[in-house]
Design a protein around this motif. Structure first.
Motif, mmCIF file in Angstrom:
data_model
loop_
_atom_site.group_PDB
_atom_site.id
_atom_site.type_symbol
_atom_site.label_atom_id
_atom_site.label_comp_id
_atom_site.label_asym_id
_atom_site.label_seq_id
_atom_site.Cartn_x
_atom_site.Cartn_y
_atom_site.Cartn_z
ATOM 1 N N LYS A 33 0.878 -1.170 0.000
ATOM 2 C CA LYS A 33 0.000 0.000 0.000
ATOM 3 C C LYS A 33 0.911 1.215 0.000
ATOM 4 O O LYS A 33 1.731 1.390 0.907
ATOM 5 N N ARG A 36 -0.370 6.176 1.552
ATOM 6 C CA ARG A 36 -1.645 6.754 1.962
ATOM 7 C C ARG A 36 -1.547 7.525 3.272
ATOM 8 O O ARG A 36 -2.269 8.488 3.488
ATOM 9 N N SER A 56 -3.838 -0.117 -8.671
ATOM 10 C CA SER A 56 -4.305 1.163 -9.195
ATOM 11 C C SER A 56 -4.145 2.222 -8.120
ATOM 12 O O SER A 56 -3.932 1.920 -6.941
ATOM 13 N N GLY A 57 -4.232 3.476 -8.532
ATOM 14 C CA GLY A 57 -4.096 4.574 -7.591
ATOM 15 C C GLY A 57 -3.836 5.871 -8.318
ATOM 16 O O GLY A 57 -4.195 6.019 -9.497
ATOM 17 N N VAL A 58 -3.202 6.795 -7.627
ATOM 18 C CA VAL A 58 -2.922 8.120 -8.180
ATOM 19 C C VAL A 58 -1.434 8.397 -8.082
ATOM 20 O O VAL A 58 -0.831 8.269 -7.014
ATOM 21 N N GLU A 67 -4.179 8.954 -12.818
ATOM 22 C CA GLU A 67 -4.649 7.647 -12.365
ATOM 23 C C GLU A 67 -3.791 6.563 -13.017
ATOM 24 O O GLU A 67 -3.667 6.514 -14.232
ATOM 25 N N HIS A 69 -2.576 2.384 -13.458
ATOM 26 C CA HIS A 69 -3.031 0.992 -13.443
ATOM 27 C C HIS A 69 -1.859 0.127 -13.874
ATOM 28 O O HIS A 69 -0.817 0.621 -14.321
ATOM 29 N N ASN A 85 0.107 7.048 -4.560
ATOM 30 C CA ASN A 85 -0.920 6.669 -3.600
ATOM 31 C C ASN A 85 -1.771 5.559 -4.177
ATOM 32 O O ASN A 85 -2.420 5.733 -5.222
ATOM 33 N N SER A 86 -1.787 4.405 -3.496
ATOM 34 C CA SER A 86 -2.626 3.300 -3.934
ATOM 35 C C SER A 86 -4.100 3.629 -3.702
ATOM 36 O O SER A 86 -4.445 4.416 -2.822
ATOM 37 N N THR A 87 -4.968 3.002 -4.488
ATOM 38 C CA THR A 87 -6.399 3.077 -4.222
ATOM 39 C C THR A 87 -6.654 2.558 -2.809
ATOM 40 O O THR A 87 -6.104 1.512 -2.432
ATOM 41 N N THR A 90 -6.230 -1.248 -1.166
ATOM 42 C CA THR A 90 -5.635 -2.143 -2.160
ATOM 43 C C THR A 90 -4.116 -2.078 -2.113
ATOM 44 O O THR A 90 -3.532 -1.151 -1.547
ATOM 45 N N SER A 92 -0.519 -2.198 -4.545
ATOM 46 C CA SER A 92 0.026 -1.986 -5.883
ATOM 47 C C SER A 92 1.403 -2.618 -5.960
ATOM 48 O O SER A 92 2.154 -2.619 -4.972
#
Length: 315
Positions: A33, A36, A56-58, A67, A69, A85-87, A90, A92
Motif C-alpha cells: 500500500k 496513503r 491502481s491509484g494516483v 490515475e 493501473h 498513492n494506492s487506491t 488495495t 500496488s
C-alpha cells in the motif's frame, strides 16, 4: 507579518553501490500500500524509472495527478517532486530503477559532448507518465532491464546498462527537438564540421558567463568569423550570437528554477551586462519575462524551494 509556513517535502537520497551507475528496487517488498498515510511529496538525487505491474491509484507529478493501473510507467528526473498513492484498501506492485544518467553516459558513449549534453537535457526536461500501449518500445525496454537485473546472470549488469542507454535514447526521441539539423552538406564535410561545431558549442558552454565576442569564438576555432557564421547557419539554422544567447538564457532558466537569487544577479551571472538585452532575449527564447517564467508551475525544481525539506536515506 510572519512568513507563510512552507509545506514539507522529503529528500530521499541514494548511494550507488560500488562503481555502478544504476540499481533496482525489486521483489515482493514493492507490492504494498503506497503512501496513503503520508501527506507530502518527495524527490530523489537520481533519475527514477518505475513500472507498475498491478494495482491502481494516483501518481502525483509536481502539481498534476494521474490515475495509474498495471502496465503504466514513469520516468522522473532527479529533484522532481512526486508521490504514489494506492487506491484505498488495495495493494500496488511496482519495481524501480534509479539511474545516474551522467555517469552512465560517460561510461557507455564516446559521442561528441554536444550530443551527450543534448540527450541529458531532453531526458531531464520533464517527467513522463505513460502506458505500455502508448509507448510499447519504452515499456518493453523497462521490463527487459528489470528482468535482466532480477535474474543476475553473467554480464547482466553490462546488458542492463546497454538496455538503459537504449531506453534513455527512446525517451529523448519522444521529446521535443531542440535543434533542427540542416541538410545539403556533403558527408565528408559533415564529419569535419560536426566535430568542429561541437567543439565550439562546448567552448561556448564553458565561457558563456564571460564577455564573449564572436572574434573570441572564431579565434578559439581557428576559423574566420564568416566561416563561423556559415557553419552555425548550416548546422543549427541560427547565428553563433543567437546560439550564445540561447545558452545564456538556458542557464538563466536553471538559476531561476533552482534559486531565490535576484533576476539582476542571475542576468549578470549569465553574461548579460544590460537588463534590456537580457529581457529581450529571454522573452524571445521563452515567450515570457524572467519573472513570469520563474513562477510557471512546470518549473518543477523551483517548486522545491517552497517546501521545508526533510532529508532521509532512500529505501
Amino acid at each position: 507579518m510572519a512568513k507563510k509556513k512552507r509545506q514539507m517535502a522529503e529528500y530521499r537520497y541514494y548511494k550507488m553501490p560500488g562503481n555502478a551507475v544504476f540499481f533496482a528496487l525489486q521483489g515482493e517488498r514493492w507490492r504494498q500500500k503506497y503512501e496513503r498515510e503520508i501527506d507530502f511529496l518527495h524527490f530523489h538525487n537520481f533519475l527514477e524509472i518505475g513500472f507498475c505491474y498491478s494495482g491502481s491509484g494516483v501518481m502525483t507529478l509536481g502539481e498534476q495527478d494521474y490515475e495509474y493501473h498495471g502496465g503504466d510507467f514513469t520516468v522522473i528526473p532527479s529533484n522532481y517532486l512526486h508521490t504514489t498513492n494506492s487506491t484505498p484498501g488495495t495493494l500496488s506492485s511496482w519495481e524501480y530503477l534509479f539511474i545516474d544518467v551522467d555517469g552512465l553516459m560517460k561510461k557507455l558513449t564516446d559521442a561528441p559532448p554536444g550530443y551527450v549534453e543534448q540527450l541529458i537535457r531532453r531526458i531531464n526536461s520533464r517527467a513522463v507518465f505513460a502506458g505500455s500501449m502508448e509507448y510499447p518500445r519504452a515499456a518493453q525496454l523497462i521490463r527487459m532491464v528489470l528482468d535482466v537485473t532480477r535474474e543476475k546472470e553473467a554480464f547482466s549488469q553490462e546488458e542492463a546498462e546497454g538496455l538503459i542507454l537504449a531506453l534513455l535514447v527512446e525517451m529523448a526521441r519522444s521529446g521535443e527537438t531542440d535543434w533542427k539539423e540542416a541538410e545539403g552538406i556533403g558527408a565528408e564535410g559533415r564529419v569535419h564540421s560536426d566535430k568542429l561545431i561541437f567543439q565550439i558549442m562546448d567552448y561556448i558552454s564553458g565561457h558563456y558567463s564571460e564577455n564573449l565576442k564572436m572574434s573570441d569564438i572564431a579565434e578559439f576555432a581557428h576559423i574566420s568569423e564568416t566561416h563561423l557564421r556559415r557553419i552555425f547557419s548550416s548546422h543549427l539554422n541560427m547565428s553563433p550570437l543567437e546560439y550564445l544567447n540561447r545558452v545564456r538564457i538556458h542557464a538563466a532558466c536553471e538559476y531561476l528554477k533552482k534559486t531565490d537569487d535576484s533576476i539582476a544577479l542571475i542576468q549578470a551571472r549569465c553574461g548579460f551586462t544590460v537588463s534590456s538585452t537580457f529581457n529581450r532575449n529571454f522573452r524571445r527564447v521563452t515567450g515570457v519575462s524572467p519573472a513570469e517564467w520563474r513562477n510557471r508551475p512546470e518549473n518543477y525544481e523551483r517548486q522545491i524551494l517552497k517546501f521545508r525539506i526533510h532529508s532521509e536515506k532512500g529505501w
